[in-house]
Design an enzyme around this catalytic site. Structure first.
Site, PDB file in Angstrom:
ATOM      1  CG  ASN A  62      -4.232 -29.818  88.399  1.00  0.00           C
ATOM      2  OD1 ASN A  62      -3.836 -30.861  87.895  1.00  0.00           O
ATOM      3  ND2 ASN A  62      -3.640 -29.286  89.445  1.00  0.00           N
ATOM      4  CD  GLU A  64      -1.720 -25.263  89.868  1.00  0.00           C
ATOM      5  OE1 GLU A  64      -0.569 -24.786  89.970  1.00  0.00           O
ATOM      6  OE2 GLU A  64      -2.225 -25.995  90.739  1.00  0.00           O
ATOM      7  CB  CYS A  73     -10.547 -28.578  89.175  1.00  0.00           C
ATOM      8  SG  CYS A  73     -10.441 -27.644  90.702  1.00  0.00           S
ATOM      9  CD  GLU A  75     -11.746 -32.986  89.928  1.00  0.00           C
ATOM     10  OE1 GLU A  75     -11.059 -32.044  89.472  1.00  0.00           O
ATOM     11  OE2 GLU A  75     -11.627 -33.404  91.086  1.00  0.00           O
ATOM     12  CB  CYS A 112     -12.811 -28.426  94.854  1.00  0.00           C
ATOM     13  SG  CYS A 112     -13.336 -27.777  93.269  1.00  0.00           S
ATOM     14  CB  CYS A 115     -15.058 -30.264  90.714  1.00  0.00           C
ATOM     15  SG  CYS A 115     -13.676 -29.429  89.923  1.00  0.00           S
TER      16      CYS A 115
HETATM   17  N1  THU Z   1      -7.551 -29.491  91.988  1.00  0.00           N
HETATM   18  C1  THU Z   1      -8.171 -30.238  91.033  1.00  0.00           C
HETATM   19  O1  THU Z   1      -7.754 -30.274  89.875  1.00  0.00           O
HETATM   20  N2  THU Z   1      -9.273 -30.916  91.394  1.00  0.00           N
HETATM   21  C2  THU Z   1      -9.806 -30.924  92.645  1.00  0.00           C
HETATM   22  O2  THU Z   1     -10.860 -31.490  92.845  1.00  0.00           O
HETATM   23  C3  THU Z   1      -9.115 -30.252  93.748  1.00  0.00           C
HETATM   24  C4  THU Z   1      -7.993 -29.374  93.357  1.00  0.00           C
HETATM   25  C5  THU Z   1      -6.372 -28.726  91.599  1.00  0.00           C
HETATM   26  C6  THU Z   1      -6.579 -27.246  91.572  1.00  0.00           C
HETATM   27  C7  THU Z   1      -5.155 -26.754  91.754  1.00  0.00           C
HETATM   28  O3  THU Z   1      -4.530 -26.709  90.471  1.00  0.00           O
HETATM   29  C8  THU Z   1      -4.485 -27.809  92.586  1.00  0.00           C
HETATM   30  O4  THU Z   1      -5.317 -28.955  92.504  1.00  0.00           O
HETATM   31  C9  THU Z   1      -4.288 -27.428  94.033  1.00  0.00           C
HETATM   32  O5  THU Z   1      -5.485 -26.994  94.594  1.00  0.00           O
END
Ligand code: THU
Length: 161
Positions: A62, A64, A73, A75, A112, A115
Protein backbone atom coordinates in the site's frame (compact mmCIF):
# COMPACT_ATOMS: atom_id res chain seq x y z
CA UNK A 1 -40.73 -16.48 -5.63
CA UNK A 2 -37.47 -18.29 -5.02
CA UNK A 3 -34.16 -17.66 -3.25
CA UNK A 4 -30.67 -17.95 -4.71
CA UNK A 5 -27.61 -18.84 -2.63
CA UNK A 6 -24.23 -17.18 -3.13
CA UNK A 7 -21.72 -19.74 -1.95
CA UNK A 8 -17.95 -19.44 -1.66
CA UNK A 9 -15.65 -22.18 -0.45
CA UNK A 10 -12.56 -21.38 1.62
CA UNK A 11 -9.77 -23.85 2.32
CA UNK A 12 -8.43 -23.16 5.79
CA UNK A 13 -4.81 -23.95 6.65
CA UNK A 14 -3.77 -23.97 10.28
CA UNK A 15 -0.59 -22.05 9.65
CA UNK A 16 2.25 -21.30 7.21
CA UNK A 17 3.89 -24.72 7.68
CA UNK A 18 0.75 -26.52 6.45
CA UNK A 19 0.71 -24.65 3.12
CA UNK A 20 1.96 -26.19 -0.14
CA UNK A 21 5.51 -24.95 -0.83
CA UNK A 22 4.52 -22.70 -3.75
CA UNK A 23 2.07 -20.87 -1.51
CA UNK A 24 4.65 -20.59 1.27
CA UNK A 25 7.03 -18.90 -1.15
CA UNK A 26 4.39 -16.49 -2.45
CA UNK A 27 3.24 -15.63 1.07
CA UNK A 28 6.84 -14.97 2.15
CA UNK A 29 7.20 -12.57 -0.78
CA UNK A 30 3.94 -10.81 0.13
CA UNK A 31 5.18 -10.48 3.71
CA UNK A 32 8.48 -8.95 2.52
CA UNK A 33 6.51 -6.52 0.37
CA UNK A 34 4.29 -5.57 3.33
CA UNK A 35 7.38 -4.58 5.31
CA UNK A 36 8.17 -2.01 2.60
CA UNK A 37 4.68 -0.44 2.50
CA UNK A 38 4.46 3.35 2.57
CA UNK A 39 1.75 3.77 5.20
CA UNK A 40 2.69 6.66 7.50
CA UNK A 41 -0.97 7.58 8.10
CA UNK A 42 -2.58 4.23 8.97
CA UNK A 43 0.58 2.38 10.01
CA UNK A 44 -1.12 -0.68 8.54
CA UNK A 45 1.16 -2.47 6.09
CA UNK A 46 -0.28 -4.68 3.37
CA UNK A 47 1.69 -6.82 0.91
CA UNK A 48 0.56 -8.68 -2.19
CA UNK A 49 2.48 -11.15 -4.36
CA UNK A 50 1.17 -12.25 -7.75
CA UNK A 51 2.34 -15.33 -9.62
CA UNK A 52 2.10 -14.91 -13.40
CA UNK A 53 1.71 -17.78 -15.86
CA UNK A 54 5.26 -17.11 -17.09
CA UNK A 55 6.65 -17.77 -13.59
CA UNK A 56 7.30 -14.10 -12.84
CA UNK A 57 6.35 -12.92 -9.34
CA UNK A 58 5.23 -9.31 -8.97
CA UNK A 59 4.78 -7.77 -5.53
CA UNK A 60 3.09 -4.61 -4.33
CA UNK A 61 2.27 -2.82 -1.11
CA UNK A 62 0.00 0.00 0.00
CA UNK A 63 1.05 3.50 -0.92
CA UNK A 64 -0.58 6.22 1.16
CA UNK A 65 -0.87 9.93 0.57
CA UNK A 66 -1.48 13.03 2.70
CA UNK A 67 -4.62 13.46 0.57
CA UNK A 68 -5.95 10.11 1.82
CA UNK A 69 -8.02 8.92 -1.19
CA UNK A 70 -5.03 9.43 -3.47
CA UNK A 71 -3.28 6.41 -1.97
CA UNK A 72 -3.57 2.90 -3.34
CA UNK A 73 -3.97 -0.56 -1.79
CA UNK A 74 -1.31 -3.24 -2.09
CA UNK A 75 -3.39 -5.52 -4.29
CA UNK A 76 -4.05 -2.87 -6.94
CA UNK A 77 -0.46 -1.63 -6.80
CA UNK A 78 0.67 -5.19 -7.61
CA UNK A 79 -1.86 -6.08 -10.28
CA UNK A 80 -1.69 -2.73 -12.11
CA UNK A 81 2.10 -2.95 -12.21
CA UNK A 82 1.96 -6.57 -13.39
CA UNK A 83 -0.55 -5.72 -16.10
CA UNK A 84 1.51 -2.71 -17.18
CA UNK A 85 4.70 -4.79 -17.46
CA UNK A 86 3.19 -8.02 -18.85
CA UNK A 87 -0.10 -7.04 -20.50
CA UNK A 88 -0.61 -10.41 -22.17
CA UNK A 89 0.40 -12.72 -19.33
CA UNK A 90 -2.39 -14.12 -17.15
CA UNK A 91 -2.10 -14.38 -13.38
CA UNK A 92 -2.70 -17.62 -11.52
CA UNK A 93 -2.06 -16.99 -7.82
CA UNK A 94 -2.21 -14.03 -5.45
CA UNK A 95 -1.06 -13.97 -1.81
CA UNK A 96 -2.14 -11.10 0.44
CA UNK A 97 -0.96 -10.43 3.95
CA UNK A 98 -0.60 -7.51 6.34
CA UNK A 99 1.36 -6.26 9.32
CA UNK A 100 -0.26 -4.25 12.08
CA UNK A 101 2.61 -2.80 14.12
CA UNK A 102 0.23 -1.88 16.95
CA UNK A 103 -1.34 -5.28 17.49
CA UNK A 104 -0.35 -8.54 15.81
CA UNK A 105 -2.87 -9.55 13.14
CA UNK A 106 -4.20 -12.97 14.14
CA UNK A 107 -6.75 -13.43 11.34
CA UNK A 108 -6.45 -13.34 7.54
CA UNK A 109 -6.58 -9.89 5.97
CA UNK A 110 -9.54 -9.42 3.65
CA UNK A 111 -9.18 -7.25 0.54
CA UNK A 112 -11.35 -4.15 0.21
CA UNK A 113 -14.24 -4.01 -2.23
CA UNK A 114 -12.43 -1.81 -4.74
CA UNK A 115 -9.53 -4.27 -4.91
CA UNK A 116 -11.90 -7.20 -5.39
CA UNK A 117 -13.51 -5.39 -8.31
CA UNK A 118 -10.13 -4.45 -9.84
CA UNK A 119 -8.72 -7.98 -9.45
CA UNK A 120 -11.82 -9.54 -10.97
CA UNK A 121 -11.31 -7.56 -14.18
CA UNK A 122 -8.14 -9.55 -14.94
CA UNK A 123 -9.69 -12.90 -14.15
CA UNK A 124 -12.33 -12.04 -16.73
CA UNK A 125 -9.84 -10.57 -19.20
CA UNK A 126 -7.78 -13.77 -19.27
CA UNK A 127 -10.67 -16.18 -18.61
CA UNK A 128 -8.46 -17.76 -15.99
CA UNK A 129 -9.15 -18.01 -12.28
CA UNK A 130 -6.75 -16.39 -9.86
CA UNK A 131 -6.42 -18.39 -6.64
CA UNK A 132 -6.17 -16.13 -3.61
CA UNK A 133 -4.43 -16.67 -0.29
CA UNK A 134 -5.30 -14.44 2.67
CA UNK A 135 -3.08 -14.39 5.74
CA UNK A 136 -2.51 -12.41 8.90
CA UNK A 137 0.75 -12.40 10.82
CA UNK A 138 -0.21 -15.62 12.58
CA UNK A 139 -3.14 -17.98 12.82
CA UNK A 140 -5.25 -19.53 10.11
CA UNK A 141 -4.66 -18.90 6.43
CA UNK A 142 -7.47 -18.91 3.88
CA UNK A 143 -7.23 -19.99 0.24
CA UNK A 144 -10.01 -19.38 -2.29
CA UNK A 145 -10.15 -20.79 -5.80
CA UNK A 146 -11.09 -17.57 -7.51
CA UNK A 147 -11.40 -13.81 -7.09
CA UNK A 148 -15.06 -14.23 -7.99
CA UNK A 149 -15.49 -16.17 -4.72
CA UNK A 150 -14.61 -12.90 -2.98
CA UNK A 151 -17.05 -10.89 -5.08
CA UNK A 152 -20.10 -12.90 -6.06
CA UNK A 153 -22.82 -11.30 -8.21
CA UNK A 154 -20.37 -8.66 -9.38
CA UNK A 155 -20.67 -5.92 -11.95
CA UNK A 156 -18.65 -6.73 -15.05
CA UNK A 157 -18.26 -5.78 -18.69
CA UNK A 158 -21.04 -8.26 -19.51
CA UNK A 159 -23.45 -5.48 -18.59
CA UNK A 160 -21.89 -2.87 -20.82
CA UNK A 161 -23.28 -2.13 -24.28
N1 THU B 1 -5.25 -1.61 2.40
C1 THU B 1 -4.68 -2.39 1.43
O1 THU B 1 -3.56 -2.13 0.98
N2 THU B 1 -5.39 -3.43 0.98
C2 THU B 1 -6.63 -3.77 1.42
O2 THU B 1 -7.24 -4.67 0.88
C3 THU B 1 -7.24 -3.06 2.55
C4 THU B 1 -6.56 -1.82 2.96
C5 THU B 1 -4.49 -0.45 2.87
C6 THU B 1 -5.06 0.87 2.46
C7 THU B 1 -4.49 1.77 3.54
O3 THU B 1 -3.19 2.19 3.13
C8 THU B 1 -4.37 0.90 4.75
O4 THU B 1 -4.45 -0.43 4.28
C9 THU B 1 -5.44 1.14 5.79
O5 THU B 1 -6.71 1.08 5.22
Amino acid sequence: MKTLDLISRITVYEDHSELPIEWQDLLDKAHEAAKKAYSPYSNFKVGAALLLNNGEIITGNNQENAAYPSGLCAERTAIFYASAQFPEVPFNKLAITAINPKEKLTKPVSPCGSCRQALLEYEQKFKQRIEVLLAGEEGEIYVLKSISDLLPFSFSNDYLP
